[in-house]
Scaffold this active site. Structure first.
Site, PDB file in Angstrom:
ATOM      1  N   GLU A   1      -7.827 -19.912 -16.479  1.00 31.44           N
ATOM      2  CA  GLU A   1      -8.381 -20.433 -15.229  1.00 31.44           C
ATOM      3  C   GLU A   1      -9.292 -21.592 -15.634  1.00 31.44           C
ATOM      4  O   GLU A   1     -10.490 -21.438 -15.834  1.00 31.44           O
ATOM      5  CB  GLU A   1      -9.189 -19.377 -14.458  1.00 31.44           C
ATOM      6  CG  GLU A   1      -9.464 -19.853 -13.045  1.00 31.44           C
ATOM      7  CD  GLU A   1     -10.737 -19.297 -12.416  1.00 31.44           C
ATOM      8  OE1 GLU A   1     -10.959 -19.558 -11.230  1.00 31.44           O
ATOM      9  OE2 GLU A   1     -11.521 -18.638 -13.114  1.00 31.44           O
TER      10      GLU A   1
ATOM     11  N   ASP B   1      -1.876  -1.079  -3.939  1.00 25.82           N
ATOM     12  CA  ASP B   1      -2.097  -0.320  -5.173  1.00 25.82           C
ATOM     13  C   ASP B   1      -0.932  -0.526  -6.149  1.00 25.82           C
ATOM     14  O   ASP B   1       0.060  -1.199  -5.827  1.00 25.82           O
ATOM     15  CB  ASP B   1      -2.286   1.168  -4.842  1.00 25.82           C
ATOM     16  CG  ASP B   1      -1.284   1.633  -3.801  1.00 25.82           C
ATOM     17  OD1 ASP B   1      -0.086   1.456  -4.041  1.00 25.82           O
ATOM     18  OD2 ASP B   1      -1.714   2.108  -2.718  1.00 25.82           O
TER      19      ASP B   1
ATOM     20  N   ASP C   1      -3.798   3.956   2.560  1.00 21.79           N
ATOM     21  CA  ASP C   1      -5.243   3.968   2.798  1.00 21.79           C
ATOM     22  C   ASP C   1      -5.719   2.576   3.206  1.00 21.79           C
ATOM     23  O   ASP C   1      -6.913   2.310   3.279  1.00 21.79           O
ATOM     24  CB  ASP C   1      -6.013   4.466   1.563  1.00 21.79           C
ATOM     25  CG  ASP C   1      -5.785   3.578   0.348  1.00 21.79           C
ATOM     26  OD1 ASP C   1      -5.005   2.604   0.444  1.00 21.79           O
ATOM     27  OD2 ASP C   1      -6.384   3.849  -0.711  1.00 21.79           O
TER      28      ASP C   1
ATOM     29  N   ASN D   1      -0.048   4.507  -0.610  1.00 23.14           N
ATOM     30  CA  ASN D   1      -0.607   5.780  -0.125  1.00 23.14           C
ATOM     31  C   ASN D   1      -1.292   5.639   1.239  1.00 23.14           C
ATOM     32  O   ASN D   1      -2.010   6.540   1.663  1.00 23.14           O
ATOM     33  CB  ASN D   1      -1.570   6.390  -1.155  1.00 23.14           C
ATOM     34  CG  ASN D   1      -2.769   5.495  -1.401  1.00 23.14           C
ATOM     35  OD1 ASN D   1      -2.801   4.346  -0.937  1.00 23.14           O
ATOM     36  ND2 ASN D   1      -3.755   5.999  -2.110  1.00 23.14           N
TER      37      ASN D   1
ATOM     38  N   ASP E   1       0.849  -1.194   0.000  1.00 19.17           N
ATOM     39  CA  ASP E   1       0.000   0.000   0.000  1.00 19.17           C
ATOM     40  C   ASP E   1       0.887   1.248   0.000  1.00 19.17           C
ATOM     41  O   ASP E   1       1.490   1.582   1.022  1.00 19.17           O
ATOM     42  CB  ASP E   1      -0.895  -0.050   1.258  1.00 19.17           C
ATOM     43  CG  ASP E   1      -1.767   1.179   1.392  1.00 19.17           C
ATOM     44  OD1 ASP E   1      -1.940   1.912   0.406  1.00 19.17           O
ATOM     45  OD2 ASP E   1      -2.304   1.394   2.500  1.00 19.17           O
TER      46      ASP E   1
ATOM     47  N   ASP F   1     -10.121 -15.298 -16.897  1.00 22.75           N
ATOM     48  CA  ASP F   1     -10.951 -15.689 -15.760  1.00 22.75           C
ATOM     49  C   ASP F   1     -12.099 -16.593 -16.226  1.00 22.75           C
ATOM     50  O   ASP F   1     -12.728 -16.333 -17.261  1.00 22.75           O
ATOM     51  CB  ASP F   1     -11.525 -14.404 -15.136  1.00 22.75           C
ATOM     52  CG  ASP F   1     -12.326 -14.653 -13.878  1.00 22.75           C
ATOM     53  OD1 ASP F   1     -11.729 -15.048 -12.878  1.00 22.75           O
ATOM     54  OD2 ASP F   1     -13.550 -14.450 -13.903  1.00 22.75           O
TER      55      ASP F   1
HETATM   56  C1  NOJ Z   1     -12.496 -16.685 -10.693  1.00 19.30           C
HETATM   57  C2  NOJ Z   1     -11.710 -15.745  -9.837  1.00 19.30           C
HETATM   58  O1  NOJ Z   1     -10.445 -16.326  -9.572  1.00 19.30           O
HETATM   59  C3  NOJ Z   1     -12.524 -15.529  -8.574  1.00 19.30           C
HETATM   60  O2  NOJ Z   1     -11.795 -14.838  -7.587  1.00 19.30           O
HETATM   61  C4  NOJ Z   1     -13.787 -14.780  -8.975  1.00 19.30           C
HETATM   62  O3  NOJ Z   1     -14.608 -14.635  -7.836  1.00 19.30           O
HETATM   63  C5  NOJ Z   1     -14.559 -15.539 -10.053  1.00 19.30           C
HETATM   64  N1  NOJ Z   1     -13.717 -16.042 -11.100  1.00 19.30           N
HETATM   65  C6  NOJ Z   1     -15.577 -14.649 -10.689  1.00 19.30           C
HETATM   66  O4  NOJ Z   1     -14.934 -13.711 -11.542  1.00 19.30           O
HETATM   67 CA    CA Z   2      -3.503   2.298  -1.300  1.00 21.31          CA
END
Ligand code: NOJ
Ligand code: CA
Length: 594
Positions: free
Chosen positions: A316, A85, A81, A79, A77, A256
């Site tokens: 994935e 980032d 918060d 900054n 992090d 994903d």
């Molecule tokens: C797979 C991602 O790795 C997971 O973190 C996410 O919740 C789901 N796809 C939905 O995008």
């Molecule tokens: Ca931050």
């Protein structure tokens, strides 16, 4: 077993192909930034297809690379918060360079309402202000390139946020321009969704939208409406998103949830299985809304664009059989270069027999293997394999194995220092919505997403403010600063293995040959290349073991191994292969010659 798994199963110098030769032991010897880091040199000739290596010793860059997954909220992090980032990541690139990684995969940092912590994207071509801006991203890219580190992004194809302009328009009227970009259907009757499909995160996969009096489909949270990939406009828009980032120099994407892109247009009900899941829903086989064959056409299209940029596609890819995984490489190796093998992560005990089985199956697929032992959806490997007594030694044993197999490893941040899972103690503390819904059976994924442990000081050096998730309990002993000073730390071991891997052609290119296959305690194999091989021996038991190797059938008859790296103190020089003693959970790597 990981909760996620349970839920699911019910450098300019590198160019297109990297010649691999013996290199110095120093990590990241690439002197120049990868070509893909600069916009001007991002576009590559189409003629040089990635999978067509010119000679046996020339491989695409992603085959010799070690990838490192960064969950940006939790890495560093800058900054203060409480949320990590992009500038935080940039500030830690020297650390990653010293560790010896070649590419970082950053999970989504695009504008997002953060319902699913970034996997609900409301604009694919920008940066969420909590993480920084496009200029910060440019600086990260440049700084990474200067250290020979490529940057891979996460592309969420299956769904957008319900706050994306496309969905805001789609839900505004049945005749809107983007209506057919999502999946809308009438209910079966009053308060009855169109069919029995369930969301992975609990409840029906259909959400009623009163404005237009129809249901929309969401495989994940209701705030993540699924895109309609049968509409060519969706494909064109998403393909353009990849070009947008390739033109900014990114080296590829982790795709994903690719298995959920398509659904049966006739909406057949899924078969119900015995029992209920953590959300109280009946178990179900996702026969009609998962792994549909149409996915492969989209992957081929994405790959054609990626090939123009020397970019890599990581998938994935949750699969239940090696045949399914094999399909993701593409019949002509024209889909994903690196589909992740999650079946390997399901071997949740230290079992040489089980690991051998998985490795043999993966090698038989004909594709280039990808190995990982953890990520942001799976309980950390430190806990999955740890026995509570020898966790550090076991963490080294796992690293000694998966970083030396034939294939591309993908590390998860913090794994290299032995970060442990730290699940929320009460339901009130849970941040991951699915952990609230599934409590206490499914506590969500907060436990594997805690802040990176940089020091033993306040907030583990992650931030000066209280972090968005509490720091895990073991940060005083397991952190970067302390482990960098300890030659026997998990971190020191990772650094040594990665440096050895980088400088040893047999570990990068060599064949995998399983040894002593009936041994239920000791995992051993050769990585054999030309007239040399590396012998890897890992005691996966809590008892000392004696092993003996006869490598004459493999053409190595000297009966000796020259020690390269071991977790056992006092061992150096050459060892006789016929009488090797191993301490509990010991790792030994030695060179054998013809
Ligand atoms: C797979 C991602 O790795 C997971 O973190 C996410 O919740 C789901 N796809 C939905 O995008
Ligand atoms: Ca931050």
């Amino acid at each position: 077993m990981g909760k996620w798994i349970l839920a699911l199963f019910m450098s300019v110098g590198l160019g297109l192909c990297a010649p691999i030769s013996a290199q110095s032991n120093a990590p990241n010897p690439q002197a120049k930034p990868p070509a893909s880091q600069s916009k001007s040199s991002a576009m590559k000739s189409k003629s040089s297809g990635q999978s067509k290596a010119a000679t046996a010793d020339v491989r695409p860059w992603w085959q010799s690379a070690v990838f490192y997954e960064i969950y940006p909220r939790s890495f560093a992090d800058s900054n203060n918060d409480g949320i990590g980032d992009l500038n935080g990541i940039t500030s830690k690139l020297d650390y990653l360079h010293q560790l010896g990684v070649d590419a970082i995969w950053i999970t989504p940092f695009y504008p997002s309402p953060q319902v699913d912590f970034g996997y609900d994207v409301s604009d694919y071509e920008n940066i969420d202000p909590i993480y920084g801006n496009l200029a910060d991203f440019g600086q990260l890219q440049t700084a990474a390139g200067q250290r020979g580190i490529r940057v891979v992004l996460d592309l969420v194809l299956n769904h957008t946020s319900d706050q994306h302009q496309w969905f805001i328009d789609a839900r505004s009227s049945r005749n809107s321009k983007h209506r057919d970009w999502y999946i809308w259907r009438d209910g079966k009757g009053p308060q009855q969704p169109p069919n029995n499909w369930e969301s992975l995160f609990g409840g029906s996969a259909w959400q009623f939208d009163p404005k237009t009096n129809q249901y929309y489909y969401h495989f994940f949270y209701p705030q993540q409406p699924d895109l309609n990939w049968r509409n060519p406009a969706v494909k064109d828009a998403m393909f353009d998103v990849t070009r947008f980032w390739y033109d900014r120099g990114v080296a590829g994407f982790r795709l994903d949830a690719v298995d959920t892109l398509f659904e049966d247009p006739k909406l057949h009900d899924n078969p119900i299985l015995p029992g209920k899941n953590a959300f109280g829903d009946p178990n179900m086989e996702d026969q009609y809304n998962r792994n549909l064959p149409e996915i492969h056409g989209i992957l081929k299209g994405l790959r054609k664009i990626a090939d123009q940029y020397d970019a890599v596609l990581i998938g994935e890819t949750w699969t239940t059989s090696i045949e399914q995984l094999k399909d993701y490489y593409g019949a002509d190796k024209d889909e994903l270069e690196l589909p992740m093998d999650f079946m390997f992560t399901m071997v949740d005990k230290l079992s040489p027999t089980e690991f051998r089985k998985q490795i043999a199956a993966l090698n038989s697929s004909g594709g280039w293997p990808v190995y990982l032992i953890g990520n942001h959806d799976i309980e950390r490997s430190y806990n999955r394999y740890g026995d509570g007594k020898h966790n550090d030694a076991i963490a080294k044993a796992m690293a000694g194995m998966y970083l030396t197999l034939r294939g591309t490893p993908i590390m998860y941040y913090g794994e290299e220092i032995g970060m442990a899972n730290d699940d929320p103690k009460t339901k009130a503390e849970v941040k991951d919505p699915k952990g609230k819904l599934g409590w206490p059976q499914d506590k969500g994924r907060d436990g594997e997403r805690t802040p990176m442990q940089w020091t033993d000081k306040v907030n583990a050096g992650f931030s000066k403010t209280r972090p968005w998730l509490p720091v895990a309990d073991n940060y005083k002993t397991h952190n970067v600063a302390v482990e960098l000073k300890d030659p026997n730390s998990i971190l020191a071991f990772y650094q040594k293995v990665l440096a050895l891997r980088r400088s040893t052609p047999a570990l990068l290119l060599g064949d995998y040959v399983a040894l002593n296959e009936n041994d239920v305690n000791v995992m051993s194999y050769l990585r054999s290349y030309k007239d040399k091989a590396v012998l890897v021996v890992i005691n996966m038991s809590s008892e000392p073991q004696r092993v003996s190797f006869n490598l004459t059938p493999q053409g190595f008859s000297t009966g000796q191994a020259k020690t390269l790296l071991t977790t056992m103190n006092g061992i150096s020089g050459s060892l006789r292969l016929t009488e090797m003693s191993l301490e509990p959970f010991a790792v030994y790597m030695g060179e054998v010659s013809r």
